[in-house]
Write an enzyme that holds these catalytic residues in place. Structure first.
Site, PDB file in Angstrom:
ATOM      1  CE  LYS A   1      -3.596  -3.015   0.113  1.00  0.00           C
ATOM      2  NZ  LYS A   1      -4.259  -3.783   0.158  1.00  0.00           N
TER       3      LYS A   1
HETATM    4  C1  PLP Z   1      -4.931  -4.788   0.491  1.00  0.00           C
HETATM    5  C2  PLP Z   1      -6.978  -4.388   1.011  1.00  0.00           C
HETATM    6  C3  PLP Z   1      -7.410  -4.808   1.745  1.00  0.00           C
HETATM    7  C4  PLP Z   1      -6.940  -5.473   3.015  1.00  0.00           C
HETATM    8  O1  PLP Z   1      -6.492  -5.126   3.845  1.00  0.00           O
HETATM    9  P1  PLP Z   1      -5.117  -5.670   4.854  1.00  0.00           P
HETATM   10  O2  PLP Z   1      -4.680  -4.476   5.645  1.00  0.00           O
HETATM   11  O3  PLP Z   1      -4.368  -6.454   4.504  1.00  0.00           O
HETATM   12  O4  PLP Z   1      -6.441  -5.930   5.283  1.00  0.00           O
HETATM   13  C5  PLP Z   1      -8.654  -4.390   2.033  1.00  0.00           C
HETATM   14  N1  PLP Z   1      -9.632  -4.220   0.249  1.00  0.00           N
HETATM   15  C6  PLP Z   1      -8.638  -3.843  -0.212  1.00  0.00           C
HETATM   16  C7  PLP Z   1      -9.471  -2.749  -2.103  1.00  0.00           C
HETATM   17  C8  PLP Z   1      -7.371  -3.886  -0.551  1.00  0.00           C
HETATM   18  O5  PLP Z   1      -6.440  -3.363  -1.674  1.00  0.00           O
END
Ligand code: PLP
Length: 388
Positions: free
Chosen positions: A183
């Site tokens: 992210k």
């Molecule tokens: C990465 C992601 C999540 C989950 O995030 P985590 O921190 O790994 O639980 C949820 N929704 C989307 C669209 C994502 O890309």
């Protein structure tokens, strides 16, 4: 061909980031404490919301929200199928029903019109996804949600720094961010729950730490007050200071990260203009600030003998990593088998699910890396002509 492998994503961790984490490790207090509180404060002031709750992942935050709302059997939750599996898994695990809506073919995001058609008297929640760093069109979604007395929680996992009509995502409403390593900023694993609803924030804060009616940390002395007690059963989803210290440092660089991502994305757009088989996503028609979480392209399979999976394989052979965001949830084994009514019914989702691919994009990448990727794409496409 480039000599070294270019991953599709890599976190940008500085020596100062490492020092900040080391300082926590040396401090004698490594779980949730002053660093988590500071990260929450800094993050809420960055997005502009009154307060935020740091948790162990975005998935954990979504679980807490579903718990806080009492989502369960008989309830319907409207969501795209073009999303990460965690959202749908959680809805199913609570005994509720995910109701899938199709997406725009070129932005991969849901619209108020599509959502409206699927609202019933059982609909309790709508979960739009801000996709790839762009923002979903919130105003009309909020309007129909309000008219029907339905709550909206924005999946903002891709949207740290994204803007919509002049305000940052997270400023108003309720949204969930992720700090997974791919992210825009990372804490290794982690998430943030943001809301402009103080009662909901209080509830999430309590539910994320066993349902104790105190935070995991007491401002004067690390640790819990003597008389903390359970006011409702909760979970164990707090963010430790080791991770929050990294989050604080990363957040300081978010604008620099997103500027670099934008520069790389613009280079991709320019270079790919001469590759007709590769079709990037389109910008939404309303005003946004893009945080360029992902650079997603679609392979025009009518113009080439290659399919997407083969394209990803061939790029890997040429030392270029790619990602897939996402394989539509309703087409995955468990959901094909338990919700057989959906395959064939979400045409834009399915069209993209077969053709999308995320190209390398991360702040430490160089402009020349973009050019390398485009060269590799051209080489693969020209050799792929006429071949399966
Ligand atoms: C990465 C992601 C999540 C989950 O995030 P985590 O921190 O790994 O639980 C949820 N929704 C989307 C669209 C994502 O890309």
């Amino acid at each position: 061909m480039r000599p070294d492998f270019l991953p599709f994503s890599r976190p940008s961790i500085s020596e100062a980031d490492i020092d900040a984490v080391n300082a926590v490790l040396r401090s004698g207090w490594i779980t949730t404490g002053s660093k988590a509180a500071e990260f929450e404060k800094n993050f809420s002031s960055y997005v502009g919301c009154p307060d935020a709750v740091a948790v162990s992942s975005a998935t954990a935050a979504m679980h807490l929200l579903l718990q806080a709302m009492g989502i369960g059997p008989g309830d319907e939750v409207i969501t795209p199928s073009m999303t990460w599996v965690s959202t749908i898994n959680l809805i199913i695990l609570r005994g509720a029903v995910p109701v899938f809506v199709d997406i725009d073919k070129d932005t991969l995001m849901v619209s108020a019109e599509a959502i409206k058609e699927r609202i019933t008297e059982r609909t309790r929640l709508i979960i739009p996804v801000h996709f790839a760093g762009a923002a979903v069109d919130l105003t009309p979604i909020r309007r129909i949600a309000k008219q029907n007395n339905i709550f909206v929680v924005e999946d903002a996992a891709h949207a740290v720094g994204t803007g919509y009509k002049g305000a940052r995502i997270g400023k108003t409403g309720t949204s969930i961010f992720s700090f997974h390593p791919i992210k825009n900023i990372t804490t290794g694993e982690g998430g943030m729950f943001c809301s402009d609803n103080p009662d909901l924030l209080k509830r999430i804060r309590r539910l994320k730490f066993h349902g104790l009616d105190v935070d995991g940390y007491d401002g004067d002395t690390p640790g819990r007050p003597l008389h903390a007690e359970v006011t409702e059963p909760g979970y164990k989803y707090n963010m430790p200071d080791i991770l929050a210290a990294l989050g604080i440092m990363q957040l300081r660089r978010i604008e620099e990260f997103n500027r670099k991502r934008t520069e790389l994305a613009m280079r991709y757009r320019g270079q790919l203009a001469s590759v007709p088989e590769i079709v990037p996503l389109a910008d939404p028609a309303y005003p946004i600030t893009h945080s360029w979480h992902l650079f997603i392209v679609r392979l025009d399979t009518d113009k080439t003998g290659l399919d997407r999976d083969a394209l990803m394989e061939r790029l890997k052979e040429r030392n270029v990593g790619t990602g897939l965001h996402f394989r539509a949830v309703h087409l995955q084994k468990y959901y094909r088998e338990t919700m057989p009514e959906y395959p064939g019914k979400l045409p834009h989702t399915e069209w993209n699910s077969q053709r999308i691919c995320s190209l390398p994009l991360f702040p430490d990448m160089k402009i020349e890396d973009v050019d390398n990727v485009v060269e590799a794409l051209k080489a693969v496409l020209s050799r792929g002509k006429g071949k399966k």
